[in-house]
Design an enzyme around this catalytic site. Structure first.
Site, short mmCIF file in Angstrom:
data_model
loop_
_atom_site.label_atom_id
_atom_site.label_comp_id
_atom_site.label_asym_id
_atom_site.label_seq_id
_atom_site.Cartn_x
_atom_site.Cartn_y
_atom_site.Cartn_z
N ASN A 100 12.31 -5.71 8.85
CA ASN A 100 12.11 -4.30 8.41
C ASN A 100 11.02 -4.36 7.36
OD1 ASN A 100 11.98 -1.30 8.79
ND2 ASN A 100 13.03 -1.48 6.91
N GLU A 112 5.84 -2.55 11.31
CA GLU A 112 5.25 -2.17 10.26
C GLU A 112 3.72 -2.89 10.07
OE1 GLU A 112 9.29 -0.75 9.95
OE2 GLU A 112 8.65 -2.64 10.27
N ASP A 114 12.32 11.85 -8.59
CA ASP A 114 11.81 11.78 -7.24
C ASP A 114 10.57 12.52 -6.86
OD1 ASP A 114 11.69 10.89 -4.54
OD2 ASP A 114 13.80 10.20 -4.64
#
Length: 419
Positions: free
Chosen positions: A132, A195, A241
């Site tokens: 991943n 990806e 964030d």
């Protein structure tokens, strides 16, 4: 385009701001970078650093090689079948050493942060035959240790849970300073292990990967850190964030680094928390997902996650309305495509979704609260939403399209004053 190729393109086009005097990585980089556009620092603790290189829709479209107005439609047509090949060498192999993160200009962005954070690193994980690539924030714990924020349910977390169940560690690498389209692909929800194939599809050419000693394949990068995600957990955070508010402090796994590699005179890429680049990479990849899902139920024209909604919580969907049910179906489809959405506004094709005045006009003239607002109470939201209760929220869909059963509709005046 490579990382350095994209920086050179920004430089040639006069888009890169330069700071030549010494700058501290502790908050001063944030102060100098906020709202600046692409910026290159010549001396952050003796190193070159860049930020904001993908900080606007125009910059992201520039990396893709398409007009900004066509970006969502372009992305919605791209699959995940690009070519990937393995090569034996990359420039990050020019300097190989024991890990010592103190030698990198890793930034502490805001007062109260849990520590310095790597924010633009593509984290490539491998456990058994599964891999991943994703972007995770990484808090520095020491010269060879990082705390990684792994979101439960995401692919890296799934690999981690599988390794824990067998008493093993996950091999991992962190690539900093990669091709902007590789960074975008790693920020996008794609099928497992696709990806880099998606990055190749975005590029329209091969993505080259290099095998590390721990078995992880990484793309070309300025800096690569090699190691393992361990069973040890520590407090990670606080961290500002995408909303500009502080995320929760959680117990997160520790990455134990075994090697550090970098090219000669590397340029470190920092991603400013809550800045434009953060929003572009975290939010914009959801737009083609919404576009494709809405296209199944209505004639969709365009999709945008708004800046005021942090490019994450608020979607505007432009449709060519054919039936009375189209707007409601579009709302449901948008929420299905992006589960963290909080508000969805559906408008007609004559509304410019990139003009906030046009959006407000649609709300003012085409929406009745008792007829056109759809509520979805107490459903899954996002823990990033400061108003959510443990990830639960009320989602709102607004039909601001014109009614087909009306015998008339107002025509707005053109700038020239003509109807």
């Amino acid at each position: 385009m490579s990382f350095m190729g994209f920086l050179d393109d920004l430089e040639r086009s006069g888009l890169m701001n330069h700071v030549r005097d010494p700058v501290s990585p502790v908050q001063e980089v944030t102060e100098r970078s906020w709202g600046s556009g692409p910026i290159l620092f010549d001396d952050v603790s003796g190193h070159k650093c860049c930020l904001n290189i993908l900080g606007t829709r125009d910059l992201l479209a520039r990396a893709l090689g398409v007009p900004a107005g066509d970006m969502v439609r372009h992305l919605s047509q791209i699959g995940c079948q690009g070519p990937v090949r393995e090569v034996d060498w990359s420039s990050f192999m020019e300097n190989v050493s024991q890990p010592d993160l103190s030698k990198l200009p890793i930034m502490t962005y805001f007062p109260g942060d849990g520590g310095p954070y790597i924010t633009s690193g593509v984290v490539v994980s491998r456990f058994e035959d599964k891999i991943n690539a994703c972007v995770h924030r990484l808090m520095v714990l020491g010269k060879d240790r990082l705390a990684a924020r792994l979101v439960p349910g995401r692919h890296t977390h799934q690999l981690y849970e599988a390794a824990l169940a067998k008493g093993k560690e996950v091999a991992v690498a962190v690539a900093i300073g990669v091709d902007p389209l590789v960074l975008m692909a790693a920020s996008t929800r794609v099928p497992p292990e696709m990806e880099f194939c998606y990055a190749a599809a975005l590029r329209g050419s091969h993505v080259e990967l290099i095998a590390l000693d721990n078995g992880v394949l990484v793309p070309h990068a300025q800096i690569v850190l090699e190691g393992y995600i361990t069973a040890e957990r520590v407090s990670e955070g606080p961290f500002v964030d995408i909303t500009g508010t502080r995320d929760l402090v959680r117990q997160e796994p520790v990455i134990r680094l075994t090697k550090m590699m970098m090219c000669n005179e590397p340029i470190y890429h920092g991603l400013l928390p809550a800045g434009g680049e953060h929003k572009m990479l975290m939010g914009v990849p959801y737009e083609p997902l919404i576009y494709r899902e809405v296209s199944k139920v209505a004639k969709v024209k365009d999709v945008m996650l708004t800046d005021g909604g942090c490019c994450y919580f608020h979607a505007v969907v432009q449709i060519e309305k054919e039936t009375e049910e189209d707007a409601r179906r579009a709302i449901d489809a948008a929420i299905k495509a992006h589960r963290s959405l909080k508000h969805v506004l559906v408008v007609d094709s004559d509304i410019d979704i990139h003009d906030h005045r046009d959006l407000e006009y649609a709300l003012a003239t085409r929406m009745r609260g008792d007829e056109d607002i759809v509520l979805y109470p107490n459903v899954r939201g996002s823990t990033l939403d400061p108003r959510s209760n443990e990830g639960m929220t009320t989602k709102v869909g607004v039909d601001a399209t014109a009614r087909l059963d009306r015998l008339w509709k107002f025509q707005r005046l053109t700038p020239a004053g003509q109807g």
